[in-house]
Design an enzyme around this catalytic site. Structure first.
Site, PDB file in Angstrom:
ATOM      1  N   GLU A  68       0.268 -15.420 -11.420  1.00 35.27           N
ATOM      2  CA  GLU A  68      -0.628 -14.336 -11.825  1.00 35.27           C
ATOM      3  C   GLU A  68      -1.365 -14.708 -13.120  1.00 35.27           C
ATOM      4  OE1 GLU A  68       1.852 -10.785 -11.536  1.00 35.27           O
ATOM      5  OE2 GLU A  68       1.498 -10.715  -9.375  1.00 35.27           O
TER       6      GLU A  68
HETATM    7  C1  HEC Z   1      -2.977 -11.735 -10.155  1.00 32.87           C
HETATM    8  C2  HEC Z   1      -2.837 -10.367  -9.769  1.00 32.87           C
HETATM    9  C3  HEC Z   1      -2.135  -9.398 -10.693  1.00 32.87           C
HETATM   10  C4  HEC Z   1      -2.209  -9.283 -12.056  1.00 32.87           C
HETATM   11  C5  HEC Z   1      -3.023 -10.122 -13.020  1.00 32.87           C
HETATM   12  C6  HEC Z   1      -1.387  -8.167 -12.411  1.00 32.87           C
HETATM   13  N1  HEC Z   1      -0.825  -7.618 -11.306  1.00 32.87           N
HETATM   14 FE1  HEC Z   1       0.351  -5.987 -11.262  1.00 32.87          FE
HETATM   15  N2  HEC Z   1       0.787  -6.372  -9.333  1.00 32.87           N
HETATM   16  C7  HEC Z   1       0.213  -7.356  -8.563  1.00 32.87           C
HETATM   17  C8  HEC Z   1       0.932  -7.468  -7.328  1.00 32.87           C
HETATM   18  C9  HEC Z   1       0.615  -8.435  -6.192  1.00 32.87           C
HETATM   19  C10 HEC Z   1       1.972  -6.521  -7.382  1.00 32.87           C
HETATM   20  C11 HEC Z   1       3.057  -6.279  -6.345  1.00 32.87           C
HETATM   21  C12 HEC Z   1       4.143  -7.308  -6.567  1.00 32.87           C
HETATM   22  C13 HEC Z   1       5.406  -6.968  -5.834  1.00 32.87           C
HETATM   23  O1  HEC Z   1       5.594  -5.803  -5.503  1.00 32.87           O
HETATM   24  O2  HEC Z   1       6.214  -7.868  -5.612  1.00 32.87           O
HETATM   25  C14 HEC Z   1       1.832  -5.829  -8.645  1.00 32.87           C
HETATM   26  C15 HEC Z   1       2.614  -4.746  -9.068  1.00 32.87           C
HETATM   27  C16 HEC Z   1       2.365  -3.993 -10.201  1.00 32.87           C
HETATM   28  C17 HEC Z   1       2.951  -2.711 -10.508  1.00 32.87           C
HETATM   29  C18 HEC Z   1       3.922  -1.921  -9.631  1.00 32.87           C
HETATM   30  C19 HEC Z   1       3.249  -0.765  -8.950  1.00 32.87           C
HETATM   31  C20 HEC Z   1       4.165  -0.130  -7.944  1.00 32.87           C
HETATM   32  O3  HEC Z   1       3.967   1.028  -7.631  1.00 32.87           O
HETATM   33  O4  HEC Z   1       5.081  -0.802  -7.459  1.00 32.87           O
HETATM   34  C21 HEC Z   1       2.465  -2.317 -11.716  1.00 32.87           C
HETATM   35  C22 HEC Z   1       2.775  -1.035 -12.468  1.00 32.87           C
HETATM   36  C23 HEC Z   1       1.599  -3.378 -12.174  1.00 32.87           C
HETATM   37  N3  HEC Z   1       1.533  -4.364 -11.237  1.00 32.87           N
HETATM   38  C24 HEC Z   1       0.969  -3.403 -13.407  1.00 32.87           C
HETATM   39  C25 HEC Z   1       0.367  -4.567 -13.929  1.00 32.87           C
HETATM   40  C26 HEC Z   1       0.081  -4.804 -15.322  1.00 32.87           C
HETATM   41  C27 HEC Z   1       0.377  -3.838 -16.450  1.00 32.87           C
HETATM   42  C28 HEC Z   1      -0.485  -6.033 -15.415  1.00 32.87           C
HETATM   43  C29 HEC Z   1      -0.925  -6.793 -16.634  1.00 32.87           C
HETATM   44  C30 HEC Z   1       0.030  -6.980 -17.676  1.00 32.87           C
HETATM   45  C31 HEC Z   1      -0.576  -6.549 -14.058  1.00 32.87           C
HETATM   46  N4  HEC Z   1      -0.010  -5.650 -13.203  1.00 32.87           N
HETATM   47  C32 HEC Z   1      -1.184  -7.745 -13.722  1.00 32.87           C
HETATM   48  C33 HEC Z   1      -0.868  -8.124  -8.910  1.00 32.87           C
HETATM   49  C34 HEC Z   1      -1.240  -8.356 -10.236  1.00 32.87           C
END
Ligand code: HEC
Ligand code: HEC
Ligand code: HEC
Ligand code: HEC
Ligand SMILES: [Ca+2]
Ligand SMILES: [Ca+2]
Ligand SMILES: [Ca+2]
Ligand SMILES: [Mg+2]
Lengths: 329, 329
Positions: A123
């Protein structure tokens, strides 16, 4: 199959218990109460800051785009160096209402979650240490962290606390459906109401209930009929190691589901109509007619609430000491 | 060398002519006057919409991040499939004040410019036809284009007209230096004023003058001493084919220059202090002392104006007919 149907029946009972309190198995959500605006503002900046990634290009908002319902509308996300992510990016809208974070619930809450993507090589591909050093080199950030946390020394805990505080504001009240729940009977059309009734009667409500219309339990994907996918994710099993949890996923919120296409953990369903059809068949053993499908989809679209409304954050500039990102090596 | 110094002298005369009108060779900029708010709002959405790219991931705002001074703060940009761009991304702030767009001025104005990146295989890697088809499939956009342009059929001209109208609002008035220009003599410190005087006396003003503190002429990079770079860009020569234009670049605006690091068309200077040092040596044959350098940098930082302030746009969702992006094939 017997067991599965019993499963649904007992789930419906649980949903029924919730109903006793509010007459309906779904509850409206309320606007966020902000107690520390400075903390939230700092979190907003961090959420939008691509300098939290190795490349200087990817921010939380890249994959949870708040202009597009808090996700990226891609089957799987684009990470550092254009790497293909393993799973569909869930919305951050209303994620504070979920029982745990991630599809498999491996993070207990938003604070625990927020450190993950920064250090994840797929990521943002940075590290907590580099992120803190970067922020510490920027006078504008140092001043803001000091104002909020009281000293000159930043920590990753402070970073995740601020991001989580911002995310807690990302709730979407005032959907037409919530207005209906609160007594405005004209807020949804007759067909949308029929869709809601079908959603309840068919058993969708067994899993998608509560204020977040989901998000409050882990359930088997493919309860009645197995789900076919190439995606290797095993769901909750990855956390518990318990065979009974294999292919159980956190039930996604259906709030703003109109905006969070494509659907399912593998992003395989492009449209809401496909997702509803799959759910009917795989979770309930029901094949909806085109009309029924349309009614449910119509109801789901009443769950789009007020999107977060805030002025685009302005990020404090790097100083001469801030290490410059080099995305191409 | 003689010729070059004569060059600067005659440029200073030109700047002098501008001075006659306002006493100073720099003029304050004014807030944008918006005559068609609906057009600007539509343009803002398009500017933030990654669906204008093949991948569904890259928007104008990816490389001209309005949270970070309208550029990406990278040496060269990250385009489709993480391709490395050929040249440093200039800020879109105040770009409406420039005599032409791009480092080599190959686009006459913002409308002519805006079509470029959408179809550029190194940047958004889409095509005008696919972009228009995409927008045409989204009812929210169709309605907005209709409200603004009067009919149901979208065109790329309408797209670039709207983007340009939004960009025209991206001016940054009220910098401390502009306040000083308008008579508030306490708006800048004594040292900052000294820096301004040094900027004028040294001859910087010969090229960086007018309301945009640059942006109004093409000039040789490395007038006195050649500029060493691996970057193959040839500047204005690429447009005119005239040998005299070889290595002439549009003089960049110095407004908000504190925010638009790294500097020069190849992004080789990480800090403002390095850029000022290079300019002194290469353009004027002057080696500034550390103190002089600091004074000029201090002055340049007074050119940071009010950043664009607007609520993050909300994009209309794709419909079932909208072709889904596939960034990985
Ligand atoms: C490159 C893509 C990417 C980036 C950059 C990213 N995310 Fe995510 N995020 C995802 C993905 C894909 C998932 C699901 C992963 C899993 O469930 O295994 C996720 C899951 C989440 C969730 C969980 C939501 C739920 O209901 O389960 C949250 C909250 C979240 N991210 C917040 C953030 C925050 C805050 C940042 C920065 C610090 C961030 N993400 C950066 C792709 C990204
Ligand atoms: C037994 C539990 C259960 C039942 C019953 C159920 N769902 Fe689901 N629903 C889930 C789970 C678990 C997922 C996530 C599956 C995945 O992504 O692999 C899901 C996902 C969805 C999604 C996709 C959401 C997204 O953002 O990806 C929609 C839409 C949906 N359900 C609607 C319905 C409808 C409509 C019904 C009734 C016809 C229904 N569900 C019945 C558990 C259930
Ligand atoms: C992948 C990165 C990237 C994307 C996406 C991108 N740009 Fe650019 N932009 C650049 C680079 C690099 C240049 C300089 C190119 C040159 O001068 O040859 C530039 C130049 C410009 C300029 C000229 C500014 C000046 O003063 O010369 C404007 C205006 C502009 N872009 C607006 C846009 C708009 C509008 C979009 C979306 C439709 C967009 N850009 C998308 C990287 C990008
Ligand atoms: C003869 C014309 C000329 C003179 C004199 C000149 N500049 Fe420049 N300046 C340019 C050009 C052309 C560029 C862009 C060069 C490039 O990127 O290759 C530039 C770039 C810059 C930049 C980097 C801006 C950016 O965003 O990349 C700064 C800072 C700057 N000049 C400051 C100064 C200062 C301070 C002086 C006086 C010491 C000065 N300039 C004198 C023409 C000039
Ligand atoms: Ca999704
Ligand atoms: Ca038209
Ligand atoms: Ca730059
Ligand atoms: Mg601390």
């Amino acid at each position: 199959m017997q067991v599965s149907k019993l499963g649904i029946a007992s789930l419906l009972c649980l949903a029924g218990a919730a109903m006793a309190q509010s007459d309906e198995p779904l509850q409206p959500i309320e606007p966020a109460k902000v107690t520390n605006q400075a903390l939230v503002d700092l979190g907003a900046k961090l959420f939008f800051d691509p300098r939290l990634s190795r490349s200087g290009f990817i921010s939380c908002n890249s994959c949870h785009n708040l202009s597009m319902g808090g996700s990226d509308n891609l089957k799987s996300s684009i990470g550092d160096r254009w790497q293909q992510g393993p799973i569909n990016s869930p919305t951050v809208l209303n994620s504070s209402l979920n029982l745990a974070q991630f599809w498999d619930g491996r993070a207990a809450d938003l604070r625990a979650q927020a450190g993950g993507p920064i250090a994840n090589p797929m990521e943002m591909a940075f590290s907590h240490e580099l992120a803190v050093d970067m922020l510490q080199s920027i006078p504008g950030y140092v001043n803001e962290f000091k104002a909020v946390f009281g000293d000159d020394k930043l920590s990753i805990d402070e970073v995740t606390t601020a991001i989580a505080a911002f995310e807690e504001t990302l709730v979407t009240p005032n959907s037409r459906f919530d207005k209906w729940l609160k007594g405005d009977k004209k807020a949804i059309t007759e067909d949308e109401l029929k869709g809601y009734q079908l959603f309840k009667e068919s058993g969708c409500i067994a899993c998608h209930n509560g204020p977040n219309v989901g998000g409050n339990s882990f359930q088997r994907m493919g309860l009645i009929e197995p789900y076919q996918t190439d995606n290797p994710a095993e769901g909750r099993f990855a956390v518990t190691g318990d065979d009974a949890d294999r292919f159980n996923f956190k039930v996604p919120t259906l709030r703003n589901v109109e905006l969070t296409y494509p659907y399912f953990h593998d992003g395989a369903a492009d449209t809401l109509s496909q997702a509803v059809d799959t759910m009917g068949r795989l979770q309930l053993g029901k094949k909806f007619t085109e009309e029924e499908n349309g009614l449910i989809v119509g109801f789901l679209k009443t769950l789009t609430g007020d999107q977060p409304s805030f002025v685009l954050p302005q990020l404090p500039p790097s100083s001469d000491k801030t290490v410059r990102p080099n995305p191409f090596n």
